[in-house]
Design an enzyme around this catalytic site. Structure first.
Site, PDB file in Angstrom:
ATOM      1  N   CYS A  13     -68.345  47.600  30.334  1.00  0.00           N
ATOM      2  CA  CYS A  13     -67.885  48.332  29.146  1.00  0.00           C
ATOM      3  C   CYS A  13     -67.847  47.415  27.929  1.00  0.00           C
ATOM      4  CB  CYS A  13     -66.493  48.911  29.400  1.00  0.00           C
ATOM      5  SG  CYS A  13     -65.764  49.693  27.940  1.00  0.00           S
TER       6      CYS A  13
ATOM      7  N   CYS B  11     -64.096  46.782  26.406  1.00  0.00           N
ATOM      8  CA  CYS B  11     -63.069  46.009  27.101  1.00  0.00           C
ATOM      9  C   CYS B  11     -63.017  44.593  26.541  1.00  0.00           C
ATOM     10  CB  CYS B  11     -63.378  45.957  28.595  1.00  0.00           C
ATOM     11  SG  CYS B  11     -63.034  47.493  29.484  1.00  0.00           S
TER      12      CYS B  11
ATOM     13  N   HIS C 134     -58.930  49.936  30.051  1.00  0.00           N
ATOM     14  CA  HIS C 134     -60.103  50.799  30.174  1.00  0.00           C
ATOM     15  C   HIS C 134     -59.774  52.156  30.779  1.00  0.00           C
ATOM     16  CE1 HIS C 134     -64.428  51.665  30.750  1.00  0.00           C
ATOM     17  NE2 HIS C 134     -64.042  52.229  31.890  1.00  0.00           N
TER      18      HIS C 134
ATOM     19  N   ASN D 154     -63.220  61.524  19.989  1.00  0.00           N
ATOM     20  CA  ASN D 154     -63.858  62.416  20.949  1.00  0.00           C
ATOM     21  C   ASN D 154     -63.442  61.947  22.338  1.00  0.00           C
ATOM     22  OD1 ASN D 154     -65.335  63.595  18.841  1.00  0.00           O
ATOM     23  ND2 ASN D 154     -67.011  62.138  19.091  1.00  0.00           N
TER      24      ASN D 154
ATOM     25  N   HIS E 151     -64.068  54.136  27.695  1.00  0.00           N
ATOM     26  CA  HIS E 151     -62.904  53.399  27.212  1.00  0.00           C
ATOM     27  C   HIS E 151     -62.199  54.206  26.115  1.00  0.00           C
ATOM     28  CE1 HIS E 151     -60.987  49.318  26.861  1.00  0.00           C
ATOM     29  NE2 HIS E 151     -60.520  49.916  25.775  1.00  0.00           N
TER      30      HIS E 151
ATOM     31  N   HIS F 223     -61.081  55.246  22.873  1.00  0.00           N
ATOM     32  CA  HIS F 223     -61.449  54.790  21.539  1.00  0.00           C
ATOM     33  C   HIS F 223     -61.718  55.986  20.634  1.00  0.00           C
ATOM     34  CE1 HIS F 223     -65.450  55.818  23.015  1.00  0.00           C
ATOM     35  NE2 HIS F 223     -65.915  55.704  21.774  1.00  0.00           N
TER      36      HIS F 223
END
Length: 348
Positions: free
Chosen positions: A70, A73, A116, A156, A167, A169
Protein backbone atom coordinates in the site's frame (compact mmCIF):
# COMPACT_ATOMS: atom_id res chain seq x y z
CA UNK A 1 -1.66 21.25 15.86
CA UNK A 2 1.83 21.16 14.31
CA UNK A 3 2.29 21.16 10.53
CA UNK A 4 5.55 20.02 8.94
CA UNK A 5 6.18 20.55 5.24
CA UNK A 6 8.69 18.48 3.27
CA UNK A 7 9.21 17.17 -0.26
CA UNK A 8 9.05 13.74 -1.82
CA UNK A 9 11.82 12.51 -4.12
CA UNK A 10 10.07 13.78 -7.25
CA UNK A 11 9.44 17.24 -5.80
CA UNK A 12 5.83 16.84 -4.68
CA UNK A 13 4.87 18.47 -1.39
CA UNK A 14 4.20 16.29 1.66
CA UNK A 15 2.63 17.67 4.85
CA UNK A 16 2.42 16.04 8.26
CA UNK A 17 -0.25 17.17 10.74
CA UNK A 18 0.46 16.24 14.35
CA UNK A 19 -1.48 16.81 17.55
CA UNK A 20 1.77 17.29 19.50
CA UNK A 21 4.00 20.34 19.07
CA UNK A 22 7.14 18.31 19.75
CA UNK A 23 6.61 15.87 16.84
CA UNK A 24 9.69 15.59 14.60
CA UNK A 25 9.24 14.74 10.92
CA UNK A 26 12.65 14.50 9.28
CA UNK A 27 12.45 11.24 7.29
CA UNK A 28 13.71 11.59 3.72
CA UNK A 29 12.17 9.91 0.67
CA UNK A 30 15.00 7.77 -0.81
CA UNK A 31 13.12 6.51 -3.86
CA UNK A 32 14.67 7.17 -7.30
CA UNK A 33 11.58 8.88 -8.70
CA UNK A 34 11.49 10.86 -11.94
CA UNK A 35 9.85 14.29 -11.87
CA UNK A 36 6.09 14.13 -12.34
CA UNK A 37 4.88 14.78 -15.89
CA UNK A 38 1.14 15.26 -16.31
CA UNK A 39 -1.07 15.93 -19.29
CA UNK A 40 -4.07 17.44 -17.52
CA UNK A 41 -6.24 19.75 -19.59
CA UNK A 42 -9.47 21.57 -18.81
CA UNK A 43 -11.90 21.57 -21.74
CA UNK A 44 -15.22 23.40 -21.78
CA UNK A 45 -18.31 21.70 -23.16
CA UNK A 46 -19.91 24.28 -25.51
CA UNK A 47 -23.40 22.77 -25.16
CA UNK A 48 -23.59 22.38 -21.39
CA UNK A 49 -21.14 25.13 -20.45
CA UNK A 50 -19.34 22.93 -17.91
CA UNK A 51 -15.71 21.86 -17.76
CA UNK A 52 -14.14 18.43 -18.17
CA UNK A 53 -10.65 17.46 -16.99
CA UNK A 54 -8.77 15.36 -19.54
CA UNK A 55 -6.06 13.40 -17.69
CA UNK A 56 -4.76 10.47 -19.75
CA UNK A 57 -1.77 9.89 -17.47
CA UNK A 58 -4.11 8.54 -14.79
CA UNK A 59 -4.56 5.29 -16.73
CA UNK A 60 -1.35 4.04 -15.10
CA UNK A 61 -2.25 4.83 -11.49
CA UNK A 62 -1.92 2.28 -8.72
CA UNK A 63 -4.86 -0.13 -8.68
CA UNK A 64 -5.84 -2.35 -5.72
CA UNK A 65 -2.33 -3.24 -4.54
CA UNK A 66 -1.91 -5.92 -1.83
CA UNK A 67 -1.90 -4.54 1.71
CA UNK A 68 1.85 -5.01 2.09
CA UNK A 69 2.42 -2.77 -0.94
CA UNK A 70 0.00 0.00 0.00
CA UNK A 71 1.49 3.38 -1.01
CA UNK A 72 -0.37 5.17 1.81
CA UNK A 73 1.01 3.13 4.68
CA UNK A 74 4.11 4.40 6.51
CA UNK A 75 7.49 3.36 5.15
CA UNK A 76 8.93 0.54 7.24
CA UNK A 77 10.84 -2.73 7.07
CA UNK A 78 12.72 -1.58 3.99
CA UNK A 79 9.55 -0.89 1.99
CA UNK A 80 9.23 2.71 0.83
CA UNK A 81 5.81 4.28 0.33
CA UNK A 82 4.54 7.77 -0.47
CA UNK A 83 5.05 8.62 3.21
CA UNK A 84 8.71 8.27 4.32
CA UNK A 85 7.94 8.34 8.06
CA UNK A 86 7.64 5.10 10.02
CA UNK A 87 4.38 6.37 11.54
CA UNK A 88 2.12 9.40 11.22
CA UNK A 89 -1.16 10.89 12.44
CA UNK A 90 -2.49 12.74 9.38
CA UNK A 91 -0.51 13.14 6.16
CA UNK A 92 -1.32 15.14 3.02
CA UNK A 93 0.62 15.02 -0.23
CA UNK A 94 0.28 16.03 -3.86
CA UNK A 95 -1.28 13.22 -5.85
CA UNK A 96 1.18 11.34 -8.05
CA UNK A 97 -1.60 10.81 -10.62
CA UNK A 98 -3.58 14.07 -10.40
CA UNK A 99 -6.76 14.83 -12.29
CA UNK A 100 -5.82 18.52 -12.03
CA UNK A 101 -2.28 19.89 -12.18
CA UNK A 102 -0.40 23.10 -12.96
CA UNK A 103 -2.65 25.78 -14.41
CA UNK A 104 -5.48 23.23 -14.34
CA UNK A 105 -5.51 23.09 -10.53
CA UNK A 106 -4.12 20.78 -7.89
CA UNK A 107 -5.03 17.40 -6.36
CA UNK A 108 -3.96 16.20 -2.92
CA UNK A 109 -4.34 12.94 -1.00
CA UNK A 110 -5.31 13.07 2.69
CA UNK A 111 -4.37 10.02 4.78
CA UNK A 112 -6.61 10.00 7.87
CA UNK A 113 -4.52 7.49 9.83
CA UNK A 114 -1.51 5.23 9.41
CA UNK A 115 -3.68 2.19 10.28
CA UNK A 116 -4.35 0.44 6.97
CA UNK A 117 -7.26 -1.60 8.29
CA UNK A 118 -9.17 1.25 9.93
CA UNK A 119 -11.86 3.52 8.51
CA UNK A 120 -12.79 7.10 9.34
CA UNK A 121 -15.51 5.77 11.63
CA UNK A 122 -12.82 4.00 13.67
CA UNK A 123 -11.00 7.24 14.49
CA UNK A 124 -11.12 8.77 17.94
CA UNK A 125 -12.67 12.20 18.35
CA UNK A 126 -9.15 13.63 18.73
CA UNK A 127 -8.04 12.04 15.45
CA UNK A 128 -11.15 13.27 13.61
CA UNK A 129 -10.56 16.78 14.98
CA UNK A 130 -7.03 16.70 13.55
CA UNK A 131 -8.40 15.72 10.13
CA UNK A 132 -10.78 18.69 10.34
CA UNK A 133 -7.82 20.97 11.09
CA UNK A 134 -5.97 19.54 8.09
CA UNK A 135 -8.98 20.13 5.80
CA UNK A 136 -9.23 23.68 7.08
CA UNK A 137 -5.53 24.40 6.65
CA UNK A 138 -5.51 23.01 3.11
CA UNK A 139 -8.59 25.06 2.22
CA UNK A 140 -6.85 28.22 3.46
CA UNK A 141 -3.60 27.53 1.59
CA UNK A 142 -5.12 26.33 -1.67
CA UNK A 143 -7.46 29.31 -1.76
CA UNK A 144 -4.37 31.51 -2.07
CA UNK A 145 -3.00 29.74 -5.16
CA UNK A 146 -3.30 31.76 -8.38
CA UNK A 147 -6.24 30.62 -10.44
CA UNK A 148 -7.92 28.43 -7.81
CA UNK A 149 -11.65 29.14 -7.61
CA UNK A 150 -12.94 26.37 -5.37
CA UNK A 151 -11.60 23.78 -2.89
CA UNK A 152 -13.33 20.42 -2.57
CA UNK A 153 -12.48 18.04 0.31
CA UNK A 154 -14.02 14.60 -0.03
CA UNK A 155 -13.76 10.90 0.77
CA UNK A 156 -14.72 7.95 -1.41
CA UNK A 157 -15.06 4.68 0.53
CA UNK A 158 -15.64 1.23 -0.86
CA UNK A 159 -14.97 -0.68 -4.06
CA UNK A 160 -18.55 0.03 -5.16
CA UNK A 161 -17.63 3.72 -5.31
CA UNK A 162 -14.56 2.96 -7.43
CA UNK A 163 -11.90 3.28 -4.73
CA UNK A 164 -8.57 1.84 -5.91
CA UNK A 165 -6.68 2.06 -2.58
CA UNK A 166 -8.11 0.45 0.54
CA UNK A 167 -6.18 2.59 3.05
CA UNK A 168 -8.47 5.14 4.81
CA UNK A 169 -7.95 8.34 2.87
CA UNK A 170 -9.67 11.18 1.10
CA UNK A 171 -8.75 13.75 -1.50
CA UNK A 172 -8.76 17.49 -2.02
CA UNK A 173 -9.32 19.08 -5.43
CA UNK A 174 -8.45 22.72 -6.05
CA UNK A 175 -10.47 23.62 -9.12
CA UNK A 176 -9.59 26.50 -11.48
CA UNK A 177 -13.32 27.04 -12.06
CA UNK A 178 -16.59 27.04 -10.12
CA UNK A 179 -18.04 23.53 -10.29
CA UNK A 180 -21.41 23.05 -12.03
CA UNK A 181 -23.12 21.85 -8.83
CA UNK A 182 -21.99 24.92 -6.91
CA UNK A 183 -23.01 27.21 -9.76
CA UNK A 184 -26.52 25.72 -9.64
CA UNK A 185 -26.68 26.34 -5.88
CA UNK A 186 -25.55 29.94 -6.34
CA UNK A 187 -28.26 30.54 -8.96
CA UNK A 188 -30.91 29.08 -6.66
CA UNK A 189 -29.53 31.20 -3.81
CA UNK A 190 -29.79 34.37 -5.90
CA UNK A 191 -33.31 33.59 -7.11
CA UNK A 192 -34.55 32.83 -3.60
CA UNK A 193 -33.08 36.06 -2.24
CA UNK A 194 -34.69 38.06 -5.02
CA UNK A 195 -38.05 36.43 -4.39
CA UNK A 196 -38.12 36.38 -0.58
CA UNK A 197 -35.31 38.58 0.68
CA UNK A 198 -34.00 35.62 2.71
CA UNK A 199 -31.07 33.24 2.51
CA UNK A 200 -32.01 29.93 0.86
CA UNK A 201 -29.68 27.79 2.99
CA UNK A 202 -31.03 29.32 6.18
CA UNK A 203 -34.59 28.60 5.06
CA UNK A 204 -33.81 24.99 4.11
CA UNK A 205 -32.20 24.25 7.48
CA UNK A 206 -34.99 26.04 9.37
CA UNK A 207 -37.64 24.07 7.48
CA UNK A 208 -36.00 20.73 8.21
CA UNK A 209 -35.55 21.52 11.89
CA UNK A 210 -39.15 22.71 12.20
CA UNK A 211 -40.57 19.67 10.40
CA UNK A 212 -38.32 17.21 12.24
CA UNK A 213 -39.33 14.07 10.31
CA UNK A 214 -36.09 14.01 8.32
CA UNK A 215 -33.73 15.20 11.08
CA UNK A 216 -31.27 12.42 11.89
CA UNK A 217 -29.03 14.00 14.50
CA UNK A 218 -28.79 17.42 16.14
CA UNK A 219 -26.27 18.94 18.51
CA UNK A 220 -25.65 22.41 19.87
CA UNK A 221 -23.69 23.51 16.80
CA UNK A 222 -24.61 21.04 14.00
CA UNK A 223 -27.74 19.53 12.50
CA UNK A 224 -27.93 16.52 10.15
CA UNK A 225 -30.96 15.65 8.06
CA UNK A 226 -32.06 13.69 5.01
CA UNK A 227 -33.02 16.35 2.44
CA UNK A 228 -36.64 16.62 1.29
CA UNK A 229 -35.70 15.74 -2.30
CA UNK A 230 -32.84 13.33 -1.59
CA UNK A 231 -31.20 11.99 -4.75
CA UNK A 232 -29.63 8.92 -3.14
CA UNK A 233 -31.20 6.04 -1.16
CA UNK A 234 -29.48 7.13 2.07
CA UNK A 235 -28.27 10.71 1.95
CA UNK A 236 -27.55 13.05 4.87
CA UNK A 237 -26.67 16.73 4.79
CA UNK A 238 -24.74 18.12 7.76
CA UNK A 239 -24.83 21.89 8.43
CA UNK A 240 -23.29 24.08 11.12
CA UNK A 241 -26.11 26.03 12.75
CA UNK A 242 -24.15 29.24 12.35
CA UNK A 243 -23.85 29.75 8.60
CA UNK A 244 -20.28 30.16 7.30
CA UNK A 245 -19.05 30.03 3.67
CA UNK A 246 -16.22 27.54 4.18
CA UNK A 247 -14.27 25.55 6.76
CA UNK A 248 -12.20 28.55 7.77
CA UNK A 249 -15.27 30.19 9.29
CA UNK A 250 -16.12 27.49 11.85
CA UNK A 251 -15.88 28.68 15.44
CA UNK A 252 -14.38 26.74 18.35
CA UNK A 253 -17.72 25.31 19.43
CA UNK A 254 -18.48 23.88 16.00
CA UNK A 255 -14.96 22.46 15.69
CA UNK A 256 -15.20 20.78 19.06
CA UNK A 257 -18.58 19.20 18.39
CA UNK A 258 -17.94 18.14 14.78
CA UNK A 259 -16.06 14.88 15.56
CA UNK A 260 -18.86 13.68 17.84
CA UNK A 261 -21.58 14.33 15.26
CA UNK A 262 -19.69 13.15 12.19
CA UNK A 263 -18.32 9.94 13.71
CA UNK A 264 -21.81 9.03 14.90
CA UNK A 265 -23.20 9.57 11.38
CA UNK A 266 -20.54 7.35 9.83
CA UNK A 267 -21.13 4.61 12.39
CA UNK A 268 -24.86 4.74 11.72
CA UNK A 269 -24.18 4.38 8.00
CA UNK A 270 -22.37 1.12 8.71
CA UNK A 271 -25.43 -0.17 10.57
CA UNK A 272 -28.11 0.78 8.00
CA UNK A 273 -28.36 -2.64 6.39
CA UNK A 274 -28.10 -4.72 9.53
CA UNK A 275 -25.50 -6.97 11.20
CA UNK A 276 -23.28 -9.10 9.01
CA UNK A 277 -23.38 -6.68 6.10
CA UNK A 278 -20.08 -5.39 4.66
CA UNK A 279 -19.11 -1.78 5.41
CA UNK A 280 -21.40 0.69 3.68
CA UNK A 281 -19.80 2.34 0.64
CA UNK A 282 -20.18 6.09 0.68
CA UNK A 283 -19.09 9.46 -0.63
CA UNK A 284 -18.58 12.26 1.88
CA UNK A 285 -18.27 15.69 0.31
CA UNK A 286 -17.66 19.15 1.75
CA UNK A 287 -19.41 21.92 -0.18
CA UNK A 288 -17.62 25.25 0.21
CA UNK A 289 -18.14 28.67 -1.35
CA UNK A 290 -15.95 29.49 -4.36
CA UNK A 291 -13.23 32.11 -4.07
CA UNK A 292 -12.49 35.23 -6.08
CA UNK A 293 -16.08 35.60 -7.23
CA UNK A 294 -18.55 38.39 -6.75
CA UNK A 295 -22.28 37.97 -6.30
CA UNK A 296 -23.71 35.49 -3.85
CA UNK A 297 -20.69 33.36 -2.87
CA UNK A 298 -20.42 35.07 0.58
CA UNK A 299 -24.01 33.94 1.27
CA UNK A 300 -23.13 30.30 0.54
CA UNK A 301 -23.46 27.84 3.44
CA UNK A 302 -20.73 25.34 4.17
CA UNK A 303 -22.18 21.86 4.48
CA UNK A 304 -21.23 18.21 4.13
CA UNK A 305 -23.18 15.76 1.99
CA UNK A 306 -22.85 12.08 2.91
CA UNK A 307 -24.50 9.41 0.77
CA UNK A 308 -24.29 5.76 -0.24
CA UNK A 309 -24.88 4.05 -3.57
CA UNK A 310 -26.25 0.96 -1.78
CA UNK A 311 -30.05 1.02 -1.81
CA UNK A 312 -30.68 -2.20 0.10
CA UNK A 313 -28.77 -5.29 1.18
CA UNK A 314 -26.68 -6.55 -1.75
CA UNK A 315 -28.10 -4.05 -4.24
CA UNK A 316 -26.67 -0.82 -5.61
CA UNK A 317 -28.27 2.33 -6.97
CA UNK A 318 -27.03 2.57 -10.55
CA UNK A 319 -27.12 5.84 -12.46
CA UNK A 320 -28.89 4.52 -15.52
CA UNK A 321 -30.76 6.23 -18.35
CA UNK A 322 -32.67 8.95 -16.52
CA UNK A 323 -29.87 9.82 -14.11
CA UNK A 324 -26.90 9.57 -16.49
CA UNK A 325 -28.67 10.67 -19.66
CA UNK A 326 -30.83 13.51 -18.34
CA UNK A 327 -29.60 14.10 -14.75
CA UNK A 328 -33.06 13.31 -13.36
CA UNK A 329 -32.70 11.12 -10.27
CA UNK A 330 -35.21 8.46 -9.26
CA UNK A 331 -34.94 7.47 -5.59
CA UNK A 332 -36.35 4.14 -4.40
CA UNK A 333 -36.13 5.04 -0.68
CA UNK A 334 -38.42 7.82 0.63
CA UNK A 335 -36.35 10.40 2.53
CA UNK A 336 -38.58 10.04 5.59
CA UNK A 337 -37.97 6.27 5.63
CA UNK A 338 -34.22 6.80 5.30
CA UNK A 339 -34.22 9.30 8.17
CA UNK A 340 -36.22 6.96 10.38
CA UNK A 341 -33.76 4.14 9.72
CA UNK A 342 -30.77 6.36 10.51
CA UNK A 343 -32.38 7.35 13.80
CA UNK A 344 -33.15 3.70 14.55
CA UNK A 345 -29.51 2.63 14.29
CA UNK A 346 -28.19 5.29 16.70
CA UNK A 347 -25.36 4.31 19.03
CA UNK A 348 -26.51 3.21 22.44
Amino acid sequence: MKKTSTRLADGRELLYYDSRDDAVRDAVDPRPLDPIATTSQIRRDPLLGDCVAIASHRQGRTYHPPADECPLCPSRDGRQSEIPAAEYEVAVFENRFPSLAGDAGRCEVVCFTSDHDASFADLTEEQAALVLEAWTDRTAELAELPGVRQVFCFENRGAEIGVTLGHPHGQIYAYPFVTPRTALMLRSLAAHLAETGRNLFDDVVARERADGTRVVLEGEHWVAFVPYAAHWPYEVHLYPKRRVPDLRGLDDGARTEFPQIYLELLRRFDRIFGPGEPPTPYISAWHQAPFGTSGFAPEFALHLELFTVRRTSGKLKFLAGSESGMNVFINDVPPETAAARLREVASE
